[in-house]
Design a protein around this motif. Structure first.
Motif, mmCIF file in Angstrom:
data_model
loop_
_atom_site.group_PDB
_atom_site.id
_atom_site.type_symbol
_atom_site.label_atom_id
_atom_site.label_comp_id
_atom_site.label_asym_id
_atom_site.label_seq_id
_atom_site.Cartn_x
_atom_site.Cartn_y
_atom_site.Cartn_z
ATOM 1 N N THR A 53 16.437 98.974 54.602
ATOM 2 C CA THR A 53 16.102 99.342 53.224
ATOM 3 C C THR A 53 14.603 99.567 53.175
ATOM 4 O O THR A 53 13.833 98.733 53.654
ATOM 5 C CB THR A 53 16.499 98.227 52.240
ATOM 6 N N SER A 54 14.164 100.678 52.606
ATOM 7 C CA SER A 54 12.739 101.010 52.620
ATOM 8 C C SER A 54 11.922 99.977 51.850
ATOM 9 O O SER A 54 12.421 99.331 50.921
ATOM 10 C CB SER A 54 12.502 102.398 52.010
ATOM 11 N N LEU A 55 10.665 99.835 52.234
ATOM 12 C CA LEU A 55 9.782 98.902 51.539
ATOM 13 C C LEU A 55 9.550 99.331 50.095
ATOM 14 O O LEU A 55 9.319 98.487 49.224
ATOM 15 C CB LEU A 55 8.450 98.797 52.283
ATOM 16 N N VAL A 56 9.612 100.632 49.819
ATOM 17 C CA VAL A 56 9.469 101.119 48.438
ATOM 18 C C VAL A 56 10.634 100.624 47.586
ATOM 19 O O VAL A 56 10.447 100.144 46.460
ATOM 20 C CB VAL A 56 9.399 102.664 48.410
ATOM 21 N N THR A 57 11.850 100.717 48.130
ATOM 22 C CA THR A 57 13.031 100.237 47.408
ATOM 23 C C THR A 57 12.966 98.731 47.201
ATOM 24 O O THR A 57 13.248 98.223 46.107
ATOM 25 C CB THR A 57 14.314 100.603 48.177
ATOM 26 N N LEU A 58 12.580 97.994 48.247
ATOM 27 C CA LEU A 58 12.462 96.541 48.128
ATOM 28 C C LEU A 58 11.400 96.170 47.090
ATOM 29 O O LEU A 58 11.585 95.234 46.312
ATOM 30 C CB LEU A 58 12.106 95.925 49.481
ATOM 31 N N GLY A 59 10.298 96.926 47.069
ATOM 32 C CA GLY A 59 9.249 96.653 46.104
ATOM 33 C C GLY A 59 9.730 96.783 44.676
ATOM 34 O O GLY A 59 9.318 96.016 43.789
ATOM 35 N N GLY A 60 10.642 97.726 44.433
ATOM 36 C CA GLY A 60 11.203 97.891 43.096
ATOM 37 C C GLY A 60 12.104 96.750 42.678
ATOM 38 O O GLY A 60 12.382 96.575 41.478
ATOM 39 N N GLN A 61 12.561 95.947 43.656
ATOM 40 C CA GLN A 61 13.441 94.811 43.359
ATOM 41 C C GLN A 61 12.677 93.512 43.123
ATOM 42 O O GLN A 61 13.276 92.484 42.791
ATOM 43 C CB GLN A 61 14.438 94.629 44.506
ATOM 44 N N LEU A 62 11.361 93.549 43.265
ATOM 45 C CA LEU A 62 10.550 92.344 43.063
ATOM 46 C C LEU A 62 10.503 91.897 41.606
ATOM 47 O O LEU A 62 10.015 90.807 41.308
ATOM 48 C CB LEU A 62 9.121 92.587 43.569
ATOM 49 N N THR A 63 10.989 92.720 40.701
ATOM 50 C CA THR A 63 11.017 92.351 39.271
ATOM 51 C C THR A 63 12.213 91.474 38.931
ATOM 52 O O THR A 63 12.297 90.961 37.811
ATOM 53 C CB THR A 63 11.050 93.610 38.397
ATOM 54 N N ARG A 64 13.145 91.314 39.841
ATOM 55 C CA ARG A 64 14.318 90.473 39.593
ATOM 56 C C ARG A 64 13.886 89.004 39.505
ATOM 57 O O ARG A 64 13.312 88.465 40.443
ATOM 58 C CB ARG A 64 15.353 90.652 40.703
ATOM 59 N N ARG A 65 14.194 88.355 38.392
ATOM 60 C CA ARG A 65 13.684 87.008 38.151
ATOM 61 C C ARG A 65 14.647 85.885 38.506
ATOM 62 O O ARG A 65 14.259 84.725 38.575
ATOM 63 C CB ARG A 65 13.257 86.874 36.676
ATOM 64 N N ASN A 66 15.918 86.180 38.700
ATOM 65 C CA ASN A 66 16.859 85.138 39.122
ATOM 66 C C ASN A 66 18.079 85.780 39.763
ATOM 67 O O ASN A 66 18.266 86.996 39.686
ATOM 68 C CB ASN A 66 17.268 84.229 37.950
ATOM 69 N N THR A 67 18.877 84.943 40.389
ATOM 70 C CA THR A 67 20.065 85.408 41.082
ATOM 71 C C THR A 67 21.198 84.425 40.853
ATOM 72 O O THR A 67 20.971 83.236 40.613
ATOM 73 C CB THR A 67 19.800 85.548 42.598
ATOM 74 N N ASN A 68 22.428 84.926 40.914
ATOM 75 C CA ASN A 68 23.590 84.047 40.742
ATOM 76 C C ASN A 68 24.055 83.457 42.067
ATOM 77 O O ASN A 68 25.127 82.859 42.144
ATOM 78 C CB ASN A 68 24.736 84.797 40.066
ATOM 79 N N PHE A 69 23.250 83.627 43.112
ATOM 80 C CA PHE A 69 23.567 83.026 44.411
ATOM 81 C C PHE A 69 23.678 81.506 44.277
ATOM 82 O O PHE A 69 22.846 80.851 43.650
ATOM 83 C CB PHE A 69 22.482 83.378 45.423
ATOM 84 N N LYS A 70 24.726 80.945 44.832
ATOM 85 C CA LYS A 70 24.958 79.505 44.790
ATOM 86 C C LYS A 70 24.637 78.878 46.150
ATOM 87 O O LYS A 70 25.126 79.343 47.186
ATOM 88 C CB LYS A 70 26.417 79.204 44.418
ATOM 89 N N LEU A 71 23.813 77.845 46.112
ATOM 90 C CA LEU A 71 23.469 77.158 47.352
ATOM 91 C C LEU A 71 24.692 76.478 47.957
ATOM 92 O O LEU A 71 25.508 75.900 47.236
ATOM 93 C CB LEU A 71 22.408 76.093 47.089
ATOM 94 N N PRO A 72 24.840 76.537 49.271
ATOM 95 C CA PRO A 72 25.942 75.806 49.908
ATOM 96 C C PRO A 72 25.695 74.304 49.820
ATOM 97 O O PRO A 72 24.548 73.849 49.755
ATOM 98 C CB PRO A 72 25.882 76.286 51.354
ATOM 99 N N GLU A 73 26.749 73.542 49.790
ATOM 100 C CA GLU A 73 26.618 72.084 49.757
ATOM 101 C C GLU A 73 26.393 71.585 51.183
ATOM 102 O O GLU A 73 27.238 71.761 52.054
ATOM 103 C CB GLU A 73 27.862 71.449 49.152
ATOM 104 N N ILE A 74 25.228 70.980 51.393
ATOM 105 C CA ILE A 74 24.878 70.452 52.715
ATOM 106 C C ILE A 74 24.563 68.967 52.566
ATOM 107 O O ILE A 74 23.702 68.587 51.759
ATOM 108 C CB ILE A 74 23.666 71.196 53.311
ATOM 109 N N LYS A 75 25.235 68.142 53.310
ATOM 110 C CA LYS A 75 25.037 66.700 53.216
ATOM 111 C C LYS A 75 23.688 66.310 53.802
ATOM 112 O O LYS A 75 23.338 66.707 54.916
ATOM 113 C CB LYS A 75 26.158 65.973 53.969
ATOM 114 N N LEU A 76 22.914 65.557 53.016
ATOM 115 C CA LEU A 76 21.619 65.078 53.496
ATOM 116 C C LEU A 76 21.814 63.800 54.290
ATOM 117 O O LEU A 76 22.446 62.848 53.826
ATOM 118 C CB LEU A 76 20.675 64.819 52.318
ATOM 119 N N GLU A 77 21.277 63.776 55.490
ATOM 120 C CA GLU A 77 21.391 62.596 56.332
ATOM 121 C C GLU A 77 20.156 62.456 57.205
ATOM 122 O O GLU A 77 19.465 63.431 57.499
ATOM 123 C CB GLU A 77 22.648 62.675 57.199
#
Length: 283
Positions: A53-77
């Motif tokens: 993906t071109s850097l110009v296209t990626l630069g246009g996506q820098l205005t996105r302020r949040n995402t619905n990506f959900k963190l995986p559950e990882i056990k802390l040990e």
């Protein structure tokens, strides 16, 4: 300064036969030149296949302020100190862009840091690592020397200096995100200071403070673990291997200024992004 003929020979040898070193180094021993060339060749290959993906296209996506990506559950040990480095190194990435310097016809690869947040290719790094149009594609390489292309910016915040990216066709080993670490918490950083790939340093959280700039203000976390240029975007880890922050910048304190020049370096403040800033992009 007089430069020996052997030095010139070394430079010529690297240019002519450098690709021969672009191979996976032996386990436990890091060959910085080999990794640098492997990353460059990996990005070149992906670019030639037109997978980026071109850097110009990626630069246009820098205005996105949040995402619905959900963190995986990882056990802390707790992780035994002898296993800590290898376990966490597997989640740390080299992040960089493919570009031409204008002084030669060869491709070059820049080098910063990042870390995995999911198995399927979501990673974190600094906003300032991504905020550039100089080059053709942005990519990342894992500790095994496999290179992936950045296909999308999921969310970013300039003041907080955080960006969440997605890598195409990646399979990674994610790090868990912790809650805010108290001042005095022991931390480790695994990063790539000036091309010294996968270097681990140790220290403590020394304080939290407000950093002000032309773009606004944001909270920062200071640590005493060492790092340098090329470490931007690296994870700051607690004893369980969970992320409590991300490397952002350094600020040098000098005792005096003589004729406009800073003199007598006293201290280098290591300024990091607190983990809270990453959590905010996930809301």
């Amino acid at each position: 300064m007089k430069i020996s003929k052997s030095f010139y020979f070394l430079i010529l040898f690297s240019c002519l036969f450098g690709s021969a070193f672009a191979q996976k180094p032996k386990s436990g021993v890091i060959d910085d030149l080999a990794l640098k060339l492997r990353f460059q060749k990996g990005l070149e290959g992906l670019h030639n296949k037109k997978l980026g993906t071109s850097l110009v296209t990626l630069g246009g996506q820098l205005t996105r302020r949040n995402t619905n990506f959900k963190l995986p559950e990882i056990k802390l040990e707790s992780i035994h100190y002898e296993d800590f480095y290898e376990r966490c190194k597997a989640s740390v990435l080299v992040v960089g862009r493919l570009y031409k310097c204008g002084k030669c016809t060869k491709w070059h690869a820049s080098s910063a840091s990042g870390f995995a947040l999911s198995e399927d290719g979501v990673i974190a790094t600094n906003y300032h690592v991504v905020d550039t149009k100089e080059g053709v594609v942005l990519g990342a390489m894992d500790s095994n020397g496999k290179t992936f292309i950045v296909s999308e910016i999921l969310a970013a915040n300039k003041s907080d200096d955080v960006a969440l990216l997605r890598l195409r066709d990646a399979k990674l080993s994610p790090l868990p995100l912790a809650s805010r670490a108290a001042v005095g918490t022991a931390v480790s950083v695994i990063s790539h200071p000036d091309g010294r790939y996968f270097t681990m340093t140790k220290g403590d959280v020394s304080r939290y403070f407000v950093a002000r700039s032309k773009t606004g203000q944001a909270n920062r976390m200071a640590i005493t673990a060492d790092y340098a240029k090329g470490s931007s975007g690296a994870p700051v880890l607690d004893s369980t291997g969970a992320v409590v922050g991300m490397v952002s910048a350094t600020n040098s304190i000098y005792y005096s200024k003589v004729k406009g020049h800073n003199e007598n370096l006293q201290m280098v403040v290591k300024s990091c992004v607190p983990v809270d800033a990453i959590h905010r992009l996930l809301r």
